[in-house]
Design a protein around this motif. Sequence first.
Motif, PDB file in Angstrom:
ATOM      1  N   ARG A  50     -30.235  -2.619  13.138  1.00 21.75           N
ATOM      2  CA  ARG A  50     -30.087  -1.595  12.550  1.00 21.75           C
ATOM      3  C   ARG A  50     -31.396  -0.729  12.355  1.00 21.75           C
ATOM      4  O   ARG A  50     -31.449   0.476  12.697  1.00 21.75           O
ATOM      5  N   THR A  51     -32.294  -1.386  11.901  1.00 20.71           N
ATOM      6  CA  THR A  51     -33.743  -0.679  11.622  1.00 20.71           C
ATOM      7  C   THR A  51     -34.322  -0.413  12.932  1.00 20.71           C
ATOM      8  O   THR A  51     -34.787   0.997  12.991  1.00 20.71           O
ATOM      9  N   LEU A  52     -33.958  -0.970  13.825  1.00 22.98           N
ATOM     10  CA  LEU A  52     -34.784  -0.627  15.178  1.00 22.98           C
ATOM     11  C   LEU A  52     -33.977   0.715  15.860  1.00 22.98           C
ATOM     12  O   LEU A  52     -34.685   1.453  16.417  1.00 22.98           O
ATOM     13  N   MET A  53     -32.619   0.527  15.821  1.00 23.36           N
ATOM     14  CA  MET A  53     -31.991   1.750  16.295  1.00 23.36           C
ATOM     15  C   MET A  53     -32.106   2.952  15.601  1.00 23.36           C
ATOM     16  O   MET A  53     -32.448   4.049  16.113  1.00 23.36           O
TER      17      MET A  53
ATOM     18  N   VAL B 139     -43.409  -1.352  16.864  1.00 27.23           N
ATOM     19  CA  VAL B 139     -44.091  -2.689  16.562  1.00 27.23           C
ATOM     20  C   VAL B 139     -44.960  -2.437  15.420  1.00 27.23           C
ATOM     21  O   VAL B 139     -44.715  -3.782  14.601  1.00 27.23           O
ATOM     22  N   GLN B 140     -45.566  -1.326  14.978  1.00 23.88           N
ATOM     23  CA  GLN B 140     -46.579  -1.440  14.015  1.00 23.88           C
ATOM     24  C   GLN B 140     -45.877  -1.246  12.594  1.00 23.88           C
ATOM     25  O   GLN B 140     -46.054  -1.941  11.536  1.00 23.88           O
ATOM     26  N   ILE B 141     -44.752  -0.948  12.516  1.00 21.48           N
ATOM     27  CA  ILE B 141     -43.828  -0.609  11.271  1.00 21.48           C
ATOM     28  C   ILE B 141     -42.973  -1.768  11.034  1.00 21.48           C
ATOM     29  O   ILE B 141     -43.095  -2.505   9.840  1.00 21.48           O
ATOM     30  N   THR B 142     -42.536  -2.792  11.931  1.00 22.59           N
ATOM     31  CA  THR B 142     -41.705  -3.848  11.768  1.00 22.59           C
ATOM     32  C   THR B 142     -42.615  -5.171  11.885  1.00 22.59           C
ATOM     33  O   THR B 142     -42.263  -6.194  11.598  1.00 22.59           O
ATOM     34  N   SER B 143     -43.844  -5.142  12.461  1.00 21.79           N
ATOM     35  CA  SER B 143     -44.515  -6.337  12.936  1.00 21.79           C
ATOM     36  C   SER B 143     -43.895  -7.284  13.905  1.00 21.79           C
ATOM     37  O   SER B 143     -44.189  -8.546  14.037  1.00 21.79           O
TER      38      SER B 143
ATOM     39  N   VAL C 175     -38.615  -6.065  20.145  1.00 22.01           N
ATOM     40  CA  VAL C 175     -38.073  -4.839  19.796  1.00 22.01           C
ATOM     41  C   VAL C 175     -37.217  -4.250  20.920  1.00 22.01           C
ATOM     42  O   VAL C 175     -36.174  -4.024  20.802  1.00 22.01           O
ATOM     43  N   LYS C 176     -37.754  -4.301  22.092  1.00 27.57           N
ATOM     44  CA  LYS C 176     -37.217  -3.905  23.644  1.00 27.57           C
ATOM     45  C   LYS C 176     -35.723  -4.588  23.589  1.00 27.57           C
ATOM     46  O   LYS C 176     -34.559  -4.115  23.784  1.00 27.57           O
ATOM     47  N   SER C 177     -35.720  -6.034  23.518  1.00 30.10           N
ATOM     48  CA  SER C 177     -34.579  -7.071  23.620  1.00 30.10           C
ATOM     49  C   SER C 177     -33.711  -6.570  22.189  1.00 30.10           C
ATOM     50  O   SER C 177     -32.394  -6.453  22.757  1.00 30.10           O
TER      51      SER C 177
ATOM     52  N   SER D 284     -31.922  -3.161  23.189  1.00 31.73           N
ATOM     53  CA  SER D 284     -30.807  -3.575  24.162  1.00 31.73           C
ATOM     54  C   SER D 284     -29.560  -4.225  23.603  1.00 31.73           C
ATOM     55  O   SER D 284     -28.410  -3.884  23.818  1.00 31.73           O
ATOM     56  N   ARG D 285     -30.020  -5.296  23.180  1.00 30.16           N
ATOM     57  CA  ARG D 285     -28.701  -6.067  22.398  1.00 30.16           C
ATOM     58  C   ARG D 285     -27.985  -5.145  21.342  1.00 30.16           C
ATOM     59  O   ARG D 285     -26.617  -5.269  21.241  1.00 30.16           O
ATOM     60  N   ALA D 286     -28.644  -4.455  20.630  1.00 31.63           N
ATOM     61  CA  ALA D 286     -27.982  -3.491  19.642  1.00 31.63           C
ATOM     62  C   ALA D 286     -27.140  -2.656  20.153  1.00 31.63           C
ATOM     63  O   ALA D 286     -26.058  -2.183  20.013  1.00 31.63           O
TER      64      ALA D 286
END
Length: 184
Positions: free
Chosen positions: A134-137, A151-155, A161-163, A166-168
């Motif tokens: 949810r965060t990434l979306m 990447v910087q925000i979530t580490s 992140v990309k996968s 896609s999965r989300a």
Amino acid sequence: MLSKIEEIALITRCVAVDDRRAFERLVEEYSPGLRRFIFNLTMGNAAITDDISQEAFLKAYTQLRQFKGISRFKTWLYRIAYNEYVTLMRAKREERLPDGYAPALGDSDTSQQRLTDMRHDIEVGMRALTDTERTLMLLFYLEDRPIKEIVQITSLPEGTVKSYLSRAKSKMAKAITEYNTLDS
């Protein structure tokens, strides 16, 4: 939108002479987007949004000397807010967020019913995701943050992140399809 130079000047004034007006300007600039991000992360819980926003800005102010300027201030601030969200969710893992998630959508020329249907579909899809998905979306699609900033925000590593994105998307589509099939 503040330029990077304006941002650095404000931060310098905050650190050098404890200029609270300069920090107030940063809050004014970044508060609406940060609050929208947190509001959607918490699936519409205004009280938690207020708490996390306030804590994020407080931590940013007290830790401003630690800001290295490698990323934009906004990215650093979102990272602080995301960490606050994760900490709160870990502490309240057994509790679930209240119903009534209403994502912040922009104005649309579609009918009110279509807008209501879209919001409902988004809610169904978002509820099918893990907190991380949810965060990434939200960061990628709603906040329009580039992958490198996410990447910087979530580490999380870039490939992860990309996968996850896609999965989300697949999980959301499946959840919406299944719900609409059951609803028919």
